[in-house]
Design an enzyme around this catalytic site. Structure first.
Site, PDB file in Angstrom:
ATOM      1  N   LYS A  54       0.813  -1.222   0.000  1.00 17.05           N
ATOM      2  CA  LYS A  54       0.000   0.000   0.000  1.00 17.05           C
ATOM      3  C   LYS A  54       0.847   1.272   0.000  1.00 17.05           C
ATOM      4  O   LYS A  54       0.386   2.333  -0.438  1.00 17.05           O
ATOM      5  CB  LYS A  54      -0.935   0.018   1.211  1.00 17.05           C
ATOM      6  CG  LYS A  54      -2.015  -1.053   1.195  1.00 17.05           C
ATOM      7  CD  LYS A  54      -3.175  -0.641   0.333  1.00 17.05           C
ATOM      8  CE  LYS A  54      -4.365  -1.564   0.494  1.00 17.05           C
ATOM      9  NZ  LYS A  54      -5.523  -1.150  -0.291  1.00 17.05           N
ATOM     10  N   GLY A 209     -15.808 -13.724   1.105  1.00 18.32           N
ATOM     11  CA  GLY A 209     -16.104 -12.408   0.518  1.00 18.32           C
ATOM     12  C   GLY A 209     -15.743 -12.364  -0.949  1.00 18.32           C
ATOM     13  O   GLY A 209     -14.809 -11.665  -1.350  1.00 18.32           O
ATOM     14  N   SER A 305       1.171  -9.569  -0.410  1.00 26.86           N
ATOM     15  CA  SER A 305       0.780  -8.164  -0.269  1.00 26.86           C
ATOM     16  C   SER A 305       1.301  -7.480   0.984  1.00 26.86           C
ATOM     17  O   SER A 305       1.519  -6.276   0.986  1.00 26.86           O
ATOM     18  CB  SER A 305      -0.747  -8.029  -0.327  1.00 26.86           C
ATOM     19  OG  SER A 305      -1.342  -8.749   0.729  1.00 26.86           O
TER      20      SER A 305
END
Length: 320
Positions: A54, A209, A305
Site C-alpha cells: 500500500k 467475501g 501483499s
C-alpha cells in the site's frame, strides 16, 4: 467515468516512488517449487515500508498533490495497511493526515498509523459508512480524499510491484494477486499486459467475501455484506468502478481461498521461508497451491501483499 490509468502511469509512478519505496526482494523456495511442480517467484511486499504494498500507491498519489493540497492535508479510510501507508507518506512529504479506521482494526495497525503521525478517527464498520465519513471530513476541512484502491494514482503505484517482479524474474506464465478492492490486481494487470503479454493474471479473494469473483462472472459490480474472514485486508464489500473496468478487461479469472488454506500458507511461509505474512498476503499462494496440476512446469509469480499481523494473533493462527 473516472480516468482509467495505463501502463505509462505505472512507469511514471515507478520513477516517482523510487527515492522513497523499497525495491522488495523476489524470493524462491525449492520446497514450494517441488510441491507445485513449477517455478514460483514470490514478490515480498511484506518487506515494503510500513509492511505492505500500500505504500506504493499512497506515496504516488500524495506525490501528485499541488501545494494547496499538501498544506490542507489528506484524509483516507482503511482497515489498516492503506491507513499506515497514507500516514507514513504524508509524514515523508510534510503534510497532515487524518485516517478513518474501523473500531475492530488490528491494534498493531492502529498503533502504527498513529506512530506515523496520522490522526485516527474510529467508526463501526458494521453500522457506519466509512466513505461517507471520509467525504464529510474532506468537505469540512478542505482535505483531499485518497481512497484505498479506486483512484488512478493509487492503482498506478500498486502496479509498480508487479513491474519490479517481472523485470527481475523475467516473463511469467501466470501471476497470482491478492484481491480486496482491486487496486493491486488492476495495477498488476496493467504491468503484466505491458511486460509479459502471455501471462495469465489471476485475482484471489477470501472465500467468505467473493464479491470480485461474482462481479467478474456477472460483468457488473456486485455489493456484499462485510465478509467474516481472517483476511482483514480483503474485507471489502465491492470492487471499485475503476478497478473493475481494468479487471474485467485485463484479468483472466478470479479465485477464492478459505481461511484454513490461508493459515496453511502462513505456516508454510513461517516454517519454510522464515517470513511473517498476514492472512491477506497469503491469498495468491493459497490459490496457486490448489492449482498445481494446471501450473506444472510454468513460471509463476505470487504477490505477497503484506506482513502486518499482530504477533499474538499470528502465533495463535499458525499454532492452531
Amino acid at each position: 467515468m473516472p480516468r482509467i490509468p495505463t501502463y505509462d502511469d505505472v512507469a511514471a509512478a515507478a520513477a516517482r516512488i523510487a527515492p522513497a519505496a523499497h525495491r522488495t526482494p523476489v524470493l524462491t523456495s525449492r520446497t514450494a517449487d517441488e510441491e507445485a511442480g513449477a517455478s514460483l517467484f514470490f514478490k515480498c511486499e511484506n518487506f515494503q515500508r510500513m509492511g505492505a504494498f500500500k505504500f506504493r500507491g499512497a506515496y504516488n498519489a500524495l506525490s501528485c498533490f499541488d501545494s494547496g493540497q499538501r498544506k490542507a492535508g489528506v484524509v483516507a479510510f482503511s482497515s489498516g495497511n492503506h491507513a499506515q501507508a497514507v500516514a507514513l507518506s504524508a509524514r515523508l512529504l510534510g503534510m497532515p493526515a487524518t485516517i478513518v479506521m474501523p473500531h475492530d482494526a488490528p491494534a498493531a495497525k492502529v498503533a502504527a498509523t498513529r506512530g506515523y503521525g496520522g490522526t485516527v478517527v474510529v467508526y463501526d464498520r458494521y453500522k457506519e459508512d466509512r466513505e461517507a465519513i471520509g467525504r464529510r471530513l474532506a468537505e469540512e476541512g478542505g482535505l483531499t480524499l485518497i481512497p484505498p484502491f479506486d483512484h488512478p494514482d493509487v492503482i498506478a503505484g500498486q502496479g509498480t510491484a508487479a513491474k519490479e517482479l517481472i523485470e527481475e524474474a523475467g516473463p511469467l506464465d501466470a501471476l497470482f494477486v491478492c484481491l480486496g478492492g482491486g487496486g493491486l490486481l488492476s495495477g498488476s494487470a496493467l504491468a503484466a499486459r505491458a511486460l509479459a503479454p502471455g501471462c495469465k493474471v489471476y485475482g484471489v479473494e477470501p472465500e467468505a467475501g467473493n464479491d470480485g469473483q461474482q462481479a467478474f462472472r456477472a460483468g457488473h459490480l456486485v455489493h456484499i455484506e462485510v465478509p467474516k474472514t481472517i483476511a482483514d485486508g480483503a474485507q471489502t464489500q465491492s470492487l471499485g468502478k475503476i478497478t473493475f473496468e481494468i479487471i474485467r478487461r485485463d484479468v483472466d479469472d478470479v479465485f477464492t481461498a478459505s481461511d484454513a488454506e490461508l493459515v496453511e500458507a502462513m505456516r508454510f511461509f513461517a516454517t519454510r521461508m522464515k517470513m511473517i505474512v498476514e492472512p491477506t498476503g497469503c491469498l495468491g499462494f493459497a490459490a496457486a497451491r490448489r492449482m498445481k496440476n494446471e501450473l506444472k512446469g510454468q513460471r509463476v509469480g505470487v504477490l505477497i501483499s503484506g506482513g502486518n499481523v499482530d504477533l499474538a494473533r499470528f502465533a495463535a493462527l499458525v499454532a492452531g
